[in-house]
Design an enzyme around this catalytic site. Structure first.
Site, PDB file in Angstrom:
ATOM      1  N   ARG A 244       0.854  -1.189   0.000  1.00  0.00           N
ATOM      2  CA  ARG A 244       0.000   0.000   0.000  1.00  0.00           C
ATOM      3  C   ARG A 244       0.887   1.235   0.000  1.00  0.00           C
ATOM      4  O   ARG A 244       1.980   1.229   0.585  1.00  0.00           O
ATOM      5  CB  ARG A 244      -0.868   0.050   1.272  1.00  0.00           C
ATOM      6  CG  ARG A 244      -2.143  -0.785   1.204  1.00  0.00           C
ATOM      7  CD  ARG A 244      -3.157  -0.218   0.217  1.00  0.00           C
ATOM      8  NE  ARG A 244      -4.389  -0.997   0.164  1.00  0.00           N
ATOM      9  CZ  ARG A 244      -4.604  -2.041  -0.642  1.00  0.00           C
ATOM     10  NH1 ARG A 244      -3.679  -2.452  -1.484  1.00  0.00           N
ATOM     11  NH2 ARG A 244      -5.770  -2.672  -0.621  1.00  0.00           N
ATOM     12  N   GLU A 273      -2.249   7.978  -3.956  1.00  0.00           N
ATOM     13  CA  GLU A 273      -2.524   7.600  -5.341  1.00  0.00           C
ATOM     14  C   GLU A 273      -3.984   7.905  -5.706  1.00  0.00           C
ATOM     15  O   GLU A 273      -4.837   7.904  -4.822  1.00  0.00           O
ATOM     16  CB  GLU A 273      -2.215   6.101  -5.570  1.00  0.00           C
ATOM     17  CG  GLU A 273      -3.081   5.156  -4.761  1.00  0.00           C
ATOM     18  CD  GLU A 273      -2.650   3.693  -4.903  1.00  0.00           C
ATOM     19  OE1 GLU A 273      -1.464   3.381  -4.765  1.00  0.00           O
ATOM     20  OE2 GLU A 273      -3.557   2.867  -5.129  1.00  0.00           O
ATOM     21  N   HIS A 291      -0.949   0.430  -9.545  1.00  0.00           N
ATOM     22  CA  HIS A 291      -1.708  -0.434  -8.630  1.00  0.00           C
ATOM     23  C   HIS A 291      -2.430  -1.561  -9.393  1.00  0.00           C
ATOM     24  O   HIS A 291      -3.659  -1.645  -9.394  1.00  0.00           O
ATOM     25  CB  HIS A 291      -2.722   0.408  -7.822  1.00  0.00           C
ATOM     26  CG  HIS A 291      -3.155  -0.286  -6.549  1.00  0.00           C
ATOM     27  ND1 HIS A 291      -3.498   0.376  -5.394  1.00  0.00           N
ATOM     28  CD2 HIS A 291      -3.321  -1.596  -6.256  1.00  0.00           C
ATOM     29  CE1 HIS A 291      -3.847  -0.484  -4.456  1.00  0.00           C
ATOM     30  NE2 HIS A 291      -3.748  -1.696  -4.960  1.00  0.00           N
TER      31      HIS A 291
HETATM   32  C1  DGY Z   1      -6.043  -5.554  -2.936  1.00  0.00           C
HETATM   33  O1  DGY Z   1      -6.740  -6.521  -3.177  1.00  0.00           O
HETATM   34  O2  DGY Z   1      -5.893  -5.109  -1.792  1.00  0.00           O
HETATM   35  C2  DGY Z   1      -5.358  -4.906  -4.090  1.00  0.00           C
HETATM   36  O3  DGY Z   1      -4.484  -3.926  -3.687  1.00  0.00           O
HETATM   37  C3  DGY Z   1      -6.377  -4.365  -5.064  1.00  0.00           C
HETATM   38  O4  DGY Z   1      -6.918  -3.190  -4.565  1.00  0.00           O
END
Ligand code: DGY
Length: 326
Positions: A244, A273, A291
């Protein structure tokens, strides 16, 4: 006279596969955002008002303020394994069930983490830009010389399902020496399956040739990798973040890359982001992706189906499949 049974009313907050919307429509009255408009928090709250369920993604923040304005809400099904967009404590206090999409994305995301690590170590983006810019006029002995993956030390910070998937790829496929740090140590069987050795965070930073971040975001992991941590890494090391944004201090990382305090980075996630720290856009030794770590067609479909099935199971059987705060 036959009773008219009203279907529960839900919000699908982002665009989703049409077949998933069709499945949901068999069970629910749906307000959907197939145009994929970017809603402000106020707009999301207004759309959620009166709904008993929501199909959300990581971009939809559900907190105490939203919940207070939507007292009918019973469940939010996130199409993501990460759920830092949910204030779980506030949801629990409001009696709102939260669900996520674990397992279905593990291998796809581990594939991407490994690919990003390889692209970073072997300078693929940087060299492609050079070629596309017409700068490639001759072969030379040290052109875009990077670092090896095979036989190198792979460090993993956050050893959940995805971290273990990356460790297995490294240990079994590439003969890497795998070390990891996690809030809790794995049991001996899981460590053996990954051929991974538990180390302190300090040893991880100092020893890894390639460090991959796969830990969840929380207040505790905010800027877990900042200037001080980057300073402990080898100057030849690479850093990959598929977890993240906010786990890495992007400004500190851009400075470390510019000054060659580490060799390179691969980033799929960014603090704030879709905005990207402008300094990261000016350094050549970073691979940047928007992402997409879980984004293969079958996996995104499986994630969407699991989020939908959570809503359906909750309203038809009184129990979701992958609850977070049951
Ligand atoms: C998740 O599944 O957490 C991925 O980052 C997709 O948002």
């Amino acid at each position: 006279m036959k009773d008219i049974v009203m279907k529960p009313s839900i919000l699908v907050a982002r665009a989703v596969f049409p077949e998933v919307l069709t499945k949901l429509a068999q069970h629910f009255e749906i307000e959907s955002n197939q145009a994929d408009e970017t809603w402000s928090k106020a707009q999301l709250t207004e759309k959620l008002h009166g709904k008993v369920g929501a199909f959300t993604t990581g971009t939809d923040r559900i907190d105490a303020e939203v919940l207070a304005a939507c007292p009918q809400l019973k469940i939010c099904a996130n199409m993501a394994v990460g759920y830092n967009n949910f204030d779980i404590a506030a949801m629990t206090a409001a009696g709102v069930l939260a669900t996520n999409t674990p397992d279905v994305l593990t291998e796809t995301t581990a594939d991407f983490g490994f690919a990003l690590m390889m692209a970073t170590a072997r300078r693929m983006t940087e060299s492609e830009h050079y070629l596309r810019a017409g700068k490639w006029t001759k072969w030379s002995y040290d052109m875009f010389a990077g670092s090896d993956i095979h036989g190198a030390t792979l460090g993993i910070l956050g050893m959940g399902r995805i971290g273990q998937g990356i460790a297995k790829r490294g240990a079994h496929g590439f003969g890497m020496n795998v070390i990891y740090h996690n809030r809790s140590r794995l049991d001996a069987t899981s460590e053996a399956a990954c051929k991974a050795r538990y180390v302190s965070k300090e040893e991880l930073l100092k020893t890894a040739d390639h460090l991959v971040l796969v830990l969840p975001y929380s207040a505790a992991s905010h800027h877990a990798i900042g200037a001080a941590e980057l300073a402990q890494m080898k100057p030849t090391a690479t850093l990959v973040n598929i977890a993240r944004g906010g786990i890495v201090d992007d400004a500190a990382l851009a400075a470390a890359l510019r000054d060659k305090r580490i060799a390179a980075a691969g980033l799929d996630v960014f603090e704030g982001e879709p905005a990207v720290h402008p300094d990261l856009l000016t350094v050549p030794n970073v691979v940047l992706t928007p992402h997409i770590a879980s984004s293969s067609v079958p996996t995104r479909l499986a994630m969407a189906n699991l989020a939908a099935d959570n809503l359906i199971a909750f309203f038809t059987q009184g129990k979701a499949l992958t609850p977070l705060n049951a």
